[in-house]
Design an enzyme around this catalytic site. Sequence first.
Site, PDB file in Angstrom:
ATOM      1  N   GLU A   7       5.482  -0.673 -16.761  1.00  0.00           N
ATOM      2  CA  GLU A   7       6.914  -0.655 -16.383  1.00  0.00           C
ATOM      3  C   GLU A   7       7.660   0.348 -17.247  1.00  0.00           C
ATOM      4  O   GLU A   7       7.433   0.426 -18.467  1.00  0.00           O
ATOM      5  CB  GLU A   7       7.534  -2.032 -16.579  1.00  0.00           C
ATOM      6  CG  GLU A   7       7.268  -2.962 -15.418  1.00  0.00           C
ATOM      7  CD  GLU A   7       7.934  -4.318 -15.610  1.00  0.00           C
ATOM      8  OE1 GLU A   7       8.600  -4.529 -16.631  1.00  0.00           O
ATOM      9  OE2 GLU A   7       7.761  -5.164 -14.724  1.00  0.00           O
ATOM     10  N   THR A  52       7.019  10.172   2.073  1.00  0.00           N
ATOM     11  CA  THR A  52       5.784   9.423   1.854  1.00  0.00           C
ATOM     12  C   THR A  52       4.732  10.442   1.454  1.00  0.00           C
ATOM     13  O   THR A  52       4.901  11.644   1.693  1.00  0.00           O
ATOM     14  CB  THR A  52       5.309   8.709   3.138  1.00  0.00           C
ATOM     15  OG1 THR A  52       5.263   9.669   4.194  1.00  0.00           O
ATOM     16  CG2 THR A  52       6.239   7.583   3.531  1.00  0.00           C
ATOM     17  N   LYS A  92       1.293  10.910   4.971  1.00  0.00           N
ATOM     18  CA  LYS A  92       1.309  11.432   6.355  1.00  0.00           C
ATOM     19  C   LYS A  92       0.752  12.856   6.343  1.00  0.00           C
ATOM     20  O   LYS A  92      -0.406  13.027   5.996  1.00  0.00           O
ATOM     21  CB  LYS A  92       2.721  11.330   6.922  1.00  0.00           C
ATOM     22  CG  LYS A  92       3.224   9.881   6.980  1.00  0.00           C
ATOM     23  CD  LYS A  92       4.536   9.776   7.716  1.00  0.00           C
ATOM     24  CE  LYS A  92       4.983   8.354   7.869  1.00  0.00           C
ATOM     25  NZ  LYS A  92       5.616   7.787   6.673  1.00  0.00           N
ATOM     26  N   ARG A 131      -1.291   6.095   0.273  1.00  0.00           N
ATOM     27  CA  ARG A 131      -0.047   5.488   0.761  1.00  0.00           C
ATOM     28  C   ARG A 131       0.924   5.371  -0.412  1.00  0.00           C
ATOM     29  O   ARG A 131       0.593   4.794  -1.444  1.00  0.00           O
ATOM     30  CB  ARG A 131      -0.297   4.087   1.322  1.00  0.00           C
ATOM     31  CG  ARG A 131      -1.416   3.984   2.309  1.00  0.00           C
ATOM     32  CD  ARG A 131      -1.325   2.711   3.105  1.00  0.00           C
ATOM     33  NE  ARG A 131      -0.226   2.831   4.036  1.00  0.00           N
ATOM     34  CZ  ARG A 131      -0.286   3.543   5.160  1.00  0.00           C
ATOM     35  NH1 ARG A 131      -1.392   4.174   5.497  1.00  0.00           N
ATOM     36  NH2 ARG A 131       0.756   3.623   5.938  1.00  0.00           N
ATOM     37  N   ASP A 146      14.923  12.870   4.329  1.00  0.00           N
ATOM     38  CA  ASP A 146      13.693  12.080   4.329  1.00  0.00           C
ATOM     39  C   ASP A 146      12.664  12.930   5.063  1.00  0.00           C
ATOM     40  O   ASP A 146      12.645  12.976   6.288  1.00  0.00           O
ATOM     41  CB  ASP A 146      13.930  10.741   5.043  1.00  0.00           C
ATOM     42  CG  ASP A 146      12.644   9.926   5.147  1.00  0.00           C
ATOM     43  OD1 ASP A 146      11.563  10.467   4.850  1.00  0.00           O
ATOM     44  OD2 ASP A 146      12.727   8.752   5.562  1.00  0.00           O
ATOM     45  N   TYR A 188      -0.563  -2.133 -16.579  1.00  0.00           N
ATOM     46  CA  TYR A 188       0.890  -2.337 -16.415  1.00  0.00           C
ATOM     47  C   TYR A 188       1.641  -1.251 -17.163  1.00  0.00           C
ATOM     48  O   TYR A 188       1.295  -0.938 -18.301  1.00  0.00           O
ATOM     49  CB  TYR A 188       1.312  -3.712 -16.958  1.00  0.00           C
ATOM     50  CG  TYR A 188       1.929  -4.541 -15.865  1.00  0.00           C
ATOM     51  CD1 TYR A 188       3.111  -4.116 -15.260  1.00  0.00           C
ATOM     52  CD2 TYR A 188       1.317  -5.698 -15.396  1.00  0.00           C
ATOM     53  CE1 TYR A 188       3.663  -4.843 -14.220  1.00  0.00           C
ATOM     54  CE2 TYR A 188       1.871  -6.425 -14.356  1.00  0.00           C
ATOM     55  CZ  TYR A 188       3.043  -5.984 -13.765  1.00  0.00           C
ATOM     56  OH  TYR A 188       3.587  -6.691 -12.735  1.00  0.00           O
TER      57      TYR A 188
END
Length: 392
Positions: free
Chosen positions: A49, A226, A229, A235, A200, A47
Amino acid sequence: MRLKSKVFDFIEREQRRQDSTVELIASENFVSENVMRAVGSCLTNKYAEGYPTERVSGNRGRYYGGCEVVNELEEYCCETWRKVFHTDYHVNVQPHSGSSANLAAYMSVLKPGDKILSMNLNDGAHLTHGSPVNFSGKLYNMIFYSLDASGRIDMNDVEKLAREEKPNLILAGASAYSRILDFERFYKIAREVGAYFMVDMAHIAGLVASGDHPSPFGLADIITTTTHKTLRGPRGGLIFCKPELAKKVDGAVFPGCQGGPLEHVIAGKAIAAEEALTPEFAEYGHQIIRNCKAMCNAFLEMGYHVVTGGTDNHLFLLDLTDTGLTGKAVQDELDKHGITLNKNCVPNETRSPQLTSGVRIGVAAMTTKGYQEADFIEVAKKIDRIIREMPR
Ligand code: PLP
């Protein structure tokens, strides 16, 4: 204790499917063993954050102990992506996906109800570019520019609408658009009307990295992408922004839209960035362009209608209206023959998004597998034979 899990049967079956089909989905690719190892590593247990402390002055660091390694990893990931795009833009590597990146990007500079000028979903945009079924269309006041008769973005319409509507943000980027995006012109229009300019580049980011598409860096205020691709990473999403927007963007990602970052995916993103810096990656980008043009020309020579009459990037759209077949029927039939692609709306679409009148064809994944021009021409001929034998 290691449980005998049914899940590994699914994974093996999916591996066999991926090994034995011709993958033409424009948004997919095959990652390296190293990316795969990183994403399946112990980093999934951590974790973290927050952000590495020294990253943006004023941020509060992490909210958990034990982050010394992931802090270095995340810094390294950011640094390596900046090298890939030769930029001093700020970068946030935490978005879990392209959609999360877009949500955070909008939230960083817009309020609900603000105006966004973008492309319509049916013309090739992504859901997050203002579709009414998506948060973007529900939260913001969307205006859409149109395509010209050939299917290219009508930049005069972008300019006219920008002057009339005075949007807060102008968005360039698409999921099913085969031509170069004119970032310079978008930038000038955005500056003239005082709008933020966002790009984008999810689909074309690998081509920007290899120098096969003009770069939005230096022009756009915010750039999302992303990593899975044409960039050929795990991903996930990235957001780049001009340094003066860094705090807003970081705050919009965490705590604005997300909790703990996926450090195992961030490790995979860092490896994808290392790979994107190699000469082999540049050659892969150049080969994508050669392959896509070769396959597209093969369809044109066989009499098919290609939207815009060709392609400048890794994909093109076949308009099947003349054949009397729907995109869905062609997608399903090709599936039976081990060729995977997706149905897609065409400009001025008359059918529903579930049926469509076109298919989208992309070459990045099979270029990764080593396909060259002749291989793609063969696949085009096979697709033509299958389509001609389909009942009308
Ligand atoms: N932006 C564009 C242009 C895309 O094509 C996509 C996905 O296809 C996205 C954003 C969303 O990415 P994700 O599926 O990771 O949410």
